[in-house]
Design a protein around this motif. Structure first.
Motif, short mmCIF file in Angstrom:
data_model
loop_
_atom_site.label_atom_id
_atom_site.label_comp_id
_atom_site.label_asym_id
_atom_site.label_seq_id
_atom_site.Cartn_x
_atom_site.Cartn_y
_atom_site.Cartn_z
N THR A 93 1.21 -0.81 0.14
CA THR A 93 0.09 -0.38 -0.23
C THR A 93 0.72 1.50 0.08
O THR A 93 0.28 2.35 -0.33
CB THR A 93 -0.76 -0.09 0.99
N ARG A 94 1.70 1.16 0.51
CA ARG A 94 3.27 2.82 0.36
C ARG A 94 3.58 2.79 -0.65
O ARG A 94 3.76 3.93 -1.67
CB ARG A 94 4.59 2.12 0.73
N CYS A 95 3.54 1.78 -2.29
CA CYS A 95 3.62 1.64 -3.34
C CYS A 95 2.56 2.53 -4.09
O CYS A 95 2.22 1.73 -5.36
CB CYS A 95 4.13 0.80 -3.85
N THR A 96 1.40 2.82 -3.95
CA THR A 96 0.98 3.49 -4.98
C THR A 96 0.37 5.07 -5.14
O THR A 96 -0.69 5.63 -5.44
CB THR A 96 -0.96 2.93 -4.21
N GLU A 97 1.48 5.70 -4.93
CA GLU A 97 1.19 7.17 -5.52
C GLU A 97 0.95 7.68 -5.78
O GLU A 97 0.67 8.61 -7.26
CB GLU A 97 2.65 7.83 -4.29
N SER A 98 1.67 6.90 -7.30
CA SER A 98 1.08 7.15 -8.90
C SER A 98 -0.12 6.38 -9.06
O SER A 98 -0.30 6.94 -10.43
CB SER A 98 2.97 6.56 -10.14
N GLY A 99 -0.55 5.47 -8.37
CA GLY A 99 -1.92 5.34 -8.91
C GLY A 99 -1.67 4.31 -10.23
O GLY A 99 -3.11 3.62 -10.39
N GLY A 100 -0.80 3.58 -10.15
CA GLY A 100 -0.33 2.66 -11.30
C GLY A 100 -0.37 3.26 -12.69
O GLY A 100 -0.41 2.30 -13.69
N PHE A 101 -0.25 4.62 -13.43
CA PHE A 101 -0.25 4.91 -13.83
C PHE A 101 0.87 5.34 -14.81
O PHE A 101 1.73 6.40 -13.85
CB PHE A 101 -1.21 6.27 -14.46
N ASP A 102 1.19 4.92 -16.01
CA ASP A 102 2.49 5.46 -16.08
C ASP A 102 2.46 5.37 -17.87
O ASP A 102 1.11 4.50 -17.75
CB ASP A 102 3.48 4.53 -15.91
N GLU A 103 3.28 5.46 -18.89
CA GLU A 103 3.10 5.59 -19.86
C GLU A 103 4.29 4.64 -20.23
O GLU A 103 5.12 5.44 -21.29
CB GLU A 103 2.56 6.36 -20.63
#
Length: 177
Positions: A93-103
């Motif tokens: 849960t610490r690793c969700t700051e990006s929301g999983g969005f990237d290109e």
């Protein structure tokens, strides 16, 4: 005691028989399996993508079933790339700051374009990342209605170390569907 010894001997023979049968059957069916060649990956050169300098650190070669280009210690204008999961997937849960969005797929496409690769991109994969906290600002490639842009993120949890761009195999000899 004698009965116990006979039981152990029978079990031992049964195990040997089963193992032998397994080896025979596997070798018979493996005659039809086609071999495929592993290919050593290549590294990317430093390149400007969407007005920011993408750099790769020292290349650590690996072997892959299709041509792969690797960017170790990937940085964008000196910043680490953000890494994270979609919230709610049960991941760290610490690793969700990006929301999983990237290109990352677009980033791989542009990296491959920069080395004049005529291979079609099959996939972009992060093979080494961390959900640890970093004091550095991070960056990620996003897409809006007006096009691709780099989003700068504050220090936080989640950053990637290694990005790999995998090309479709050149022919139909690839062993997987």
């Amino acid at each position: 005691m004698e009965e116990r010894r006979k039981l152990f001997i029978r079990v031992g023979y049964s195990v040997i028989l089963i193992a032998s049968l397994h080896v025979c059957l596997c070798s018979k069916f493996n005659d039809n399996v086609e071999e495929f060649h592993m290919v050593q990956d290549k590294s990317f050169s430093n390149v400007t993508i969407y007005d920011m300098n993408v750099t790769c650190g020292n290349h650590r070669p690996g072997m892959f079933p299709s041509q792969t280009w690797t960017c170790n210690d990937i940085r964008v204008n000196g910043m680490r790339m953000a890494y994270g999961y979609y919230p709610g997937l049960g991941a760290d849960t610490r690793c969700t700051e990006s929301g999983g969005f990237d290109e990352l797929r677009q980033l791989c496409h542009k990296l491959m374009e920069s080395i004049a690769s005529n291979r079609q991109l099959w996939g972009a994969q992060v093979s080494n990342a961390s959900c640890d906290y970093t004091e550095e600002n991070r960056v990620m490639l996003n897409l809006s209605k007006s096009g691709y842009y780099w989003k700068t993120m504050d220090p936080g949890y989640g950053w990637m170390e290694t990005l790999q761009c995998v090309a479709f195999p050149k022919d139909d000899s690839f062993p997987f569907p």
